[in-house]
Design an enzyme around this catalytic site. Structure first.
Site, PDB file in Angstrom:
ATOM      1  N   ALA A  20      40.834  49.613  40.719  1.00 40.31           N
ATOM      2  CA  ALA A  20      40.744  48.342  41.366  1.00 40.31           C
ATOM      3  C   ALA A  20      39.951  48.500  42.645  1.00 40.31           C
ATOM      4  O   ALA A  20      39.922  49.778  43.275  1.00 40.31           O
ATOM      5  CB  ALA A  20      42.079  47.696  41.698  1.00 40.31           C
ATOM      6  N   CYS A  66      36.107  41.022  37.226  1.00 36.52           N
ATOM      7  CA  CYS A  66      36.740  41.558  35.984  1.00 36.52           C
ATOM      8  C   CYS A  66      37.731  40.490  35.230  1.00 36.52           C
ATOM      9  O   CYS A  66      37.499  40.107  33.987  1.00 36.52           O
ATOM     10  CB  CYS A  66      37.387  42.852  36.246  1.00 36.52           C
ATOM     11  SG  CYS A  66      36.530  44.049  36.711  1.00 36.52           S
ATOM     12  N   PHE A 114      36.659  39.012  47.694  1.00 34.57           N
ATOM     13  CA  PHE A 114      37.840  38.486  46.601  1.00 34.57           C
ATOM     14  C   PHE A 114      39.002  39.408  47.200  1.00 34.57           C
ATOM     15  O   PHE A 114      40.218  38.669  46.347  1.00 34.57           O
ATOM     16  CB  PHE A 114      37.274  38.723  45.114  1.00 34.57           C
ATOM     17  CG  PHE A 114      37.572  40.146  44.776  1.00 34.57           C
ATOM     18  CD1 PHE A 114      36.651  40.915  44.699  1.00 34.57           C
ATOM     19  CD2 PHE A 114      38.562  40.323  44.026  1.00 34.57           C
ATOM     20  CE1 PHE A 114      36.591  42.228  44.408  1.00 34.57           C
ATOM     21  CE2 PHE A 114      38.589  41.843  43.340  1.00 34.57           C
ATOM     22  CZ  PHE A 114      37.856  42.594  43.515  1.00 34.57           C
TER      23      PHE A 114
HETATM   24  N1  LIG Z   1      34.086  46.647  39.333  1.00 36.04           N
HETATM   25  C1  LIG Z   1      35.429  47.000  38.883  1.00 36.04           C
HETATM   26  O1  LIG Z   1      36.328  47.017  39.746  1.00 36.04           O
HETATM   27  C2  LIG Z   1      35.691  47.525  37.608  1.00 36.04           C
HETATM   28  C3  LIG Z   1      36.535  48.285  37.249  1.00 36.04           C
HETATM   29  C4  LIG Z   1      36.618  48.702  35.914  1.00 36.04           C
HETATM   30  C5  LIG Z   1      35.723  48.352  34.893  1.00 36.04           C
HETATM   31  N2  LIG Z   1      34.609  47.619  35.191  1.00 36.04           N
HETATM   32  C6  LIG Z   1      33.730  47.366  34.383  1.00 36.04           C
HETATM   33  O2  LIG Z   1      32.545  48.199  34.565  1.00 36.04           O
HETATM   34  C7  LIG Z   1      31.196  47.812  34.243  1.00 36.04           C
HETATM   35  C8  LIG Z   1      30.146  48.139  35.543  1.00 36.04           C
HETATM   36  O3  LIG Z   1      30.886  46.971  36.606  1.00 36.04           O
HETATM   37  P1  LIG Z   1      30.256  47.165  38.082  1.00 36.04           P
HETATM   38  O4  LIG Z   1      31.218  46.229  38.925  1.00 36.04           O
HETATM   39  O5  LIG Z   1      30.129  48.419  38.385  1.00 36.04           O
HETATM   40  O6  LIG Z   1      29.126  46.209  37.955  1.00 36.04           O
HETATM   41  P2  LIG Z   1      27.813  46.630  38.922  1.00 36.04           P
HETATM   42  O7  LIG Z   1      26.953  45.305  38.740  1.00 36.04           O
HETATM   43  O8  LIG Z   1      28.172  46.886  40.387  1.00 36.04           O
HETATM   44  O9  LIG Z   1      26.777  47.667  38.463  1.00 36.04           O
HETATM   45  C9  LIG Z   1      26.055  47.790  37.274  1.00 36.04           C
HETATM   46  C10 LIG Z   1      24.848  48.406  37.540  1.00 36.04           C
HETATM   47  O10 LIG Z   1      23.968  48.748  36.506  1.00 36.04           O
HETATM   48  C11 LIG Z   1      22.881  48.723  36.717  1.00 36.04           C
HETATM   49  N3  LIG Z   1      22.188  48.292  35.363  1.00 36.04           N
HETATM   50  C12 LIG Z   1      22.086  47.537  34.499  1.00 36.04           C
HETATM   51  N4  LIG Z   1      21.557  47.457  33.252  1.00 36.04           N
HETATM   52  C13 LIG Z   1      20.746  48.954  33.415  1.00 36.04           C
HETATM   53  C14 LIG Z   1      20.041  49.666  32.718  1.00 36.04           C
HETATM   54  N5  LIG Z   1      19.653  49.200  31.629  1.00 36.04           N
HETATM   55  N6  LIG Z   1      19.511  51.080  33.100  1.00 36.04           N
HETATM   56  C15 LIG Z   1      19.921  51.483  34.345  1.00 36.04           C
HETATM   57  N7  LIG Z   1      20.818  50.486  35.236  1.00 36.04           N
HETATM   58  C16 LIG Z   1      21.193  49.252  34.747  1.00 36.04           C
HETATM   59  C17 LIG Z   1      22.516  47.504  37.490  1.00 36.04           C
HETATM   60  O11 LIG Z   1      21.367  47.560  38.192  1.00 36.04           O
HETATM   61  C18 LIG Z   1      23.938  47.705  38.367  1.00 36.04           C
HETATM   62  O12 LIG Z   1      23.596  48.436  39.576  1.00 36.04           O
HETATM   63  C19 LIG Z   1      31.507  46.242  33.782  1.00 36.04           C
HETATM   64  O13 LIG Z   1      31.691  46.226  32.445  1.00 36.04           O
HETATM   65  C20 LIG Z   1      32.745  45.986  34.461  1.00 36.04           C
HETATM   66  O14 LIG Z   1      33.662  44.992  33.759  1.00 36.04           O
HETATM   67  C21 LIG Z   1      34.430  47.223  36.602  1.00 36.04           C
HETATM   68  O1  LIG Z   2      49.575  39.830  43.244  1.00 33.68           O
HETATM   69  C1  LIG Z   2      48.551  39.741  43.329  1.00 33.68           C
HETATM   70  C2  LIG Z   2      47.521  40.766  42.998  1.00 33.68           C
HETATM   71  C3  LIG Z   2      46.193  40.216  43.142  1.00 33.68           C
HETATM   72  N1  LIG Z   2      45.901  39.173  43.240  1.00 33.68           N
HETATM   73  C4  LIG Z   2      44.213  38.888  43.512  1.00 33.68           C
HETATM   74  O2  LIG Z   2      43.812  39.354  42.078  1.00 33.68           O
HETATM   75  C5  LIG Z   2      42.389  39.715  42.391  1.00 33.68           C
HETATM   76  C6  LIG Z   2      42.182  41.072  41.727  1.00 33.68           C
HETATM   77  O3  LIG Z   2      42.511  41.750  42.404  1.00 33.68           O
HETATM   78  P1  LIG Z   2      42.809  43.570  41.831  1.00 33.68           P
HETATM   79  O4  LIG Z   2      43.294  43.659  40.169  1.00 33.68           O
HETATM   80  O5  LIG Z   2      43.545  44.164  42.824  1.00 33.68           O
HETATM   81  O6  LIG Z   2      41.297  44.043  41.954  1.00 33.68           O
HETATM   82  P2  LIG Z   2      40.024  44.170  40.750  1.00 33.68           P
HETATM   83  O7  LIG Z   2      39.137  45.108  41.576  1.00 33.68           O
HETATM   84  O8  LIG Z   2      39.757  42.961  40.467  1.00 33.68           O
HETATM   85  O9  LIG Z   2      40.967  45.224  39.665  1.00 33.68           O
HETATM   86  C7  LIG Z   2      41.142  44.635  38.581  1.00 33.68           C
HETATM   87  O10 LIG Z   2      40.074  44.516  37.580  1.00 33.68           O
HETATM   88  C8  LIG Z   2      39.486  45.897  37.485  1.00 33.68           C
HETATM   89  C9  LIG Z   2      38.276  45.683  36.586  1.00 33.68           C
HETATM   90  O11 LIG Z   2      38.447  45.524  35.088  1.00 33.68           O
HETATM   91  C10 LIG Z   2      40.381  46.862  36.630  1.00 33.68           C
HETATM   92  O12 LIG Z   2      39.983  48.168  36.622  1.00 33.68           O
HETATM   93  C11 LIG Z   2      41.796  47.143  37.594  1.00 33.68           C
HETATM   94  O13 LIG Z   2      42.743  47.587  36.989  1.00 33.68           O
HETATM   95  C12 LIG Z   2      42.225  45.427  38.055  1.00 33.68           C
HETATM   96  O14 LIG Z   2      43.508  45.489  39.037  1.00 33.68           O
HETATM   97  C13 LIG Z   2      41.817  39.586  43.535  1.00 33.68           C
HETATM   98  O15 LIG Z   2      41.385  38.321  43.893  1.00 33.68           O
HETATM   99  C14 LIG Z   2      43.379  39.643  44.349  1.00 33.68           C
HETATM  100  O16 LIG Z   2      43.653  39.134  45.671  1.00 33.68           O
HETATM  101  C15 LIG Z   2      46.569  38.147  43.565  1.00 33.68           C
HETATM  102  O17 LIG Z   2      46.179  36.862  43.726  1.00 33.68           O
HETATM  103  N2  LIG Z   2      47.961  38.418  43.543  1.00 33.68           N
END
Ligand SMILES: NC(=O)c1ccc[n+]([C@@H]2O[C@H](COP(=O)([O-])OP(=O)(O)OC[C@H]3O[C@@H](n4cnc5c(N)ncnc54)[C@H](O)[C@@H]3O)[C@@H](O)[C@H]2O)c1
Ligand SMILES: O=c1ccn([C@@H]2O[C@H](COP(=O)(O)OP(=O)(O)O[C@H]3O[C@H](CO)[C@@H](O)[C@H](O)[C@H]3O)[C@@H](O)[C@H]2O)c(=O)[nH]1
Length: 463
Positions: free
Chosen positions: A164, A276, A338
Site C-alpha cells: 500500500a 487501485c 488520497f
Molecule cells: N500503486 C500501487 O500502490 C500499486 C500496488 C499494487 C499493484 N499496483 C499495480 O501495479 C501496476 C503499476 O502501477 P503503478 O502505480 O506503479 O503505475 P505508475 O503509473 O506509477 O507506473 C507505471 C510506469 O510504467 C511506465 N510504462 C508504461 N508503458 C511502458 C512501456 N511500454 N515501456 C516502459 N515503461 C512503460 C510508465 O511510464 C510509468 O512510469 C498497475 O497494474 C497497478 O494496478 C499498483
Molecule cells: O479504513 C480505511 C482504510 C483505507 N481507507 C482509504 O482507502 C484508500 C486506499 O488506502 P490503502 O489501501 O491503504 O492504499 P493503496 O495504496 O490504495 O493500497 C491498496 O491498493 C494497492 C494496489 O492494488 C494494494 O496493493 C494494497 O494492498 C491495497 O491496500 C485510501 O484513500 C484510504 O484513505 C479508508 O477510507 N478507510
C-alpha cells in the site's frame, strides 16, 4: 540462478519493489526501465529529495542499492536483452475509450511490453506479471510471445504486488505473503522456484505461496475488492449513524473487536481513493459481466456506487450546512493526496469534492504537505467539468496552511496527514469567518477540543 533482472515500469510499484529486491539480493543486477525520461532522470538524481515518488524509507533503500546493483535507465531494449527475468510493472488503468470504456482494464501498455520483449529477446526468459491484471491475461501474453518471438522460450509467472502506498517499504520488507502463480509443467515449476529463491533472501518460506496462474491473477483483484468492500460497508453505515445518533467510531471499534471481523480497514472516511481500488473492482465487474455473471457483477459494483455516494454526500453536506450556498465562499482544504504519507493523488476524494464545490462557485483553497500545485491543478482540469478559466478562478493552492484558513467560511479535511492534528486551532479559529465550520472527512481532529474553541464541527458518521 538468476543474476540479472529487468523491470519495465519505474512507477509506484516498479521503483520501490525493485529497490527492495536489489537491496536484499546484492548478487543480482536489477535494472528498472521506463519510457518516461523525466521519471528515470528523477530516479537517478543525486538529490534523494527529488525521487519521483514520496514514500517513507524509500530514499534510504535507494541510496544503499543504487549504482551498486540497482540501476534506472531508459534503454529498454538493452535491459530486456540482458535479463534472465523480466518484471512487467506498467500501468493498467481503466479504459477511457472503445469496448469496456470506464470499466475494463486498458492492457495496451502490457501488450506493448510483450511485443517488445518478443522482438528483442535472443535467450530464454521468465516473464513476471507484477502489474494487476484481469484473470487469464497470462494467456494473452504467452500468445504474443510465442507467435511473434525469435523462437526462444518464455515462462510466465504471476506475482501480484500487495504493497500500500505510504507504507510501501515496510510492506515490502515484511509482507503478509508473497504470491507466485505459474504453470504446472516442470519448466513452470522451475520458473516459480527461481522467483521463490529471490524472495527467500528476506521473506520467511511459509509466507511465500504458490498457485496456478489464474488463481494468482484473480487473488489480487479479490484482495482489493474485499478491502474496498470493508470501507464501503462502514461508510454506508456512517450515513445511518448520522441519521440515528449512533457514532461510527464506536460502532467500528465494537464490531472490529470480533476477531472474525478484525479492526483494520473499517475506518469511515470521505471515501477511498488511490489508483487501485476503483480500477480493480470495475475490472472485476467487467469480467463478471462479460462472462454473463450479472449477480456477481452487481454485487461488487455496489462497492463503487457507495464510494461515489460518500464523496458526493460529503460535498453536499458542506453546501447544505453553509446555508445552501457556497457561492463566493472560501473553503480551505486540508490535504489532497488520497491518503497520508504519499504524494499520489490518483482518484483522491479531494478531487471530486473540490469539483462539486467549484461547480457551485465556491473558492477552494488547498494545502497539502506533499502534493505540488501543478498536480492539483492538473487533477481538477482532468475531470473536464468546465473551462480552465473558471477552474483557475475558483482554485487556489497555498504552500502555507494558515494562509488557506484566512477569511475562510469552512475547513474540509480530505487527507489524514498527522500534522493536521497539531495545528494551532485557536489561531485558526481567530483567522476564519464566523460561524467557523470544520468538516472532518477523516475523523482525525479532536472534536470536543474544537467545539470548545468555538468551531462548528461535522465529522463522518457522528452527530
Ligand atoms: N500503486 C500501487 O500502490 C500499486 C500496488 C499494487 C499493484 N499496483 C499495480 O501495479 C501496476 C503499476 O502501477 P503503478 O502505480 O506503479 O503505475 P505508475 O503509473 O506509477 O507506473 C507505471 C510506469 O510504467 C511506465 N510504462 C508504461 N508503458 C511502458 C512501456 N511500454 N515501456 C516502459 N515503461 C512503460 C510508465 O511510464 C510509468 O512510469 C498497475 O497494474 C497497478 O494496478 C499498483
Ligand atoms: O479504513 C480505511 C482504510 C483505507 N481507507 C482509504 O482507502 C484508500 C486506499 O488506502 P490503502 O489501501 O491503504 O492504499 P493503496 O495504496 O490504495 O493500497 C491498496 O491498493 C494497492 C494496489 O492494488 C494494494 O496493493 C494494497 O494492498 C491495497 O491496500 C485510501 O484513500 C484510504 O484513505 C479508508 O477510507 N478507510
Amino acid at each position: 540462478m538468476i543474476e540479472n533482472i529487468c523491470c519495465i515500469g519505474a512507477g509506484y510499484v516498479g521503483g520501490p519493489t525493485m529497490a527492495v529486491i536489489a537491496l536484499k539480493n546484492p548478487h543480482i543486477k536489477v535494472t528498472v526501465v521506463d519510457l518516461n525520461v523525466q521519471r528515470i532522470k528523477d530516479w537517478n538524481d543525486s538529490d534523494l529529495h527529488k525521487l519521483p515518488i514520496y514514500e517513507p524509507g524509500l530514499s534510504e533503500v535507494v541510496e544503499k542499492a543504487r549504482g551498486r546493483n540497482l540501476f534506472f535507465s531508459t534503454d529498454v531494449d538493452k535491459a530486456i536483452d540482458e535479463a534472465q527475468m523480466i518484471f512487467i510493472s506498467v500501468n493498467t488503468p481503466t479504459k477511457t475509450y472503445g469496448v469496456g470504456k470506464g470499466m475494463a482494464a486498458d492492457l495496451k501498455y502490457i501488450e506493448l511490453c510483450a511485443r517488445q520483449i518478443a522482438m528483442v529477446s535472443q535467450t530464454n526468459k521468465i516473464i513476471v506479471e507484477k502489474s494487476t491484471l484481469p484473470v487469464r491475461t497470462a494467456e494473452t501474453i504467452q500468445n504474443i510471445l510465442d507467435n511473434t518471438g525469435n523462437g526462444v522460450s518464455f515462462q510466465i509467472l504471476s506475482n501480484p504486488e500487495f504493497l500500500a502506498e505510504g507504507t510501501a517499504i515496510a510492506d515490502l520488507e515484511s509482507p503478509d505473503r508473497i504470491l507466485i502463480g505459474g504453470n504446472e509443467t516442470p519448466e513452470g515449476q522451475m520458473a516459480i522456484q527461481s522467483l521463490v529463491d529471490i524472495y527467500s533472501s528476506w521473506v520467511p518460506k511459509d509466507k511465500i505461496i504458490t498457485t496456478s496462474l489464474w488463481s494468482s491473477e484473480l487473488s489480487k483483484l479479490t484482495a482489493n475488492a474485499f478491502l474496498a468492500q470493508r470501507i464501503s460497508s462502514i461508510n454506508s453505515l456512517s450515513e445511518l449513524c448520522e441519521a440515528t445518533g449512533a457514532n461510527i467510531v464506536e460502532v467500528s471499534k465494537a464490531v472490529g473487536m470480533d476477531s472474525r471481523i478484525g479492526s483494520k480497514f473499517i475506518q469511515a472516511s470521505v471515501g477511498f481513493g488511490g489508483s487501485c481500488f476503483q480500477k480493480d473492482i470495475l475490472n472485476l465487474v467487467y469480467i463478471s459481466k462479460s462472462l454473463g455473471l450479472e449477480e456477481v457483477a452487481s454485487y461488487w459494483e455496489q462497492v463503487i456506487i457507495m464510494n461515489n455516494h460518500q464523496r458526493t454526500r460529503f460535498a453536499t453536506n458542506i453546501i447544505k450546512t453553509l446555508y445552501n450556498t457556497v457561492s463566493g465562499k472560501k473553503i480551505a482544504f486540508l490535504g489532497w493526496a488520497f491518503k497520508k504519507d504519499t504524494n499520489d493523488t490518483r482518484e483522491s476524494a479531494a478531487i471530486y469534492v473540490a469539483d462539486q464545490l467549484i461547480e457551485e462557485n465556491a473558492n477552494v483553497s488547498v494545502y497539502d504537505p506533499r502534493v505540488s500545485e501543478p498536480q492539483i491543478r492538473y487533477d481538477v482540469k482532468y475531470l473536464n467539468s468546465r473551462s480552465e478559466e473558471k477552474n483557475s478562478k475558483h482554485l487556489k493552492v497555498e504552500p502555507d496552511p494558515y494562509k488557506a484558513f484566512e477569511d475562510s467560511h469552512a475547513i474540509a479535511v480530505l487527507t489524514e496527514w498527522d500534522e493536521f492534528r497539531d495545528y494551532d486551532w485557536e489561531r485558526i479559529y481567530k483567522s476564519m469567518l464566523k460561524p467557523a465550520f470544520v468538516f472532518d472527512g477523516r475523523n482525525i481532529l479532536d472534536s470536543s477540543k474544537l467545539k470548545a474553541i468555538g468551531f462548528k464541527i461535522k465529522s463522518i458518521g457522528k452527530v
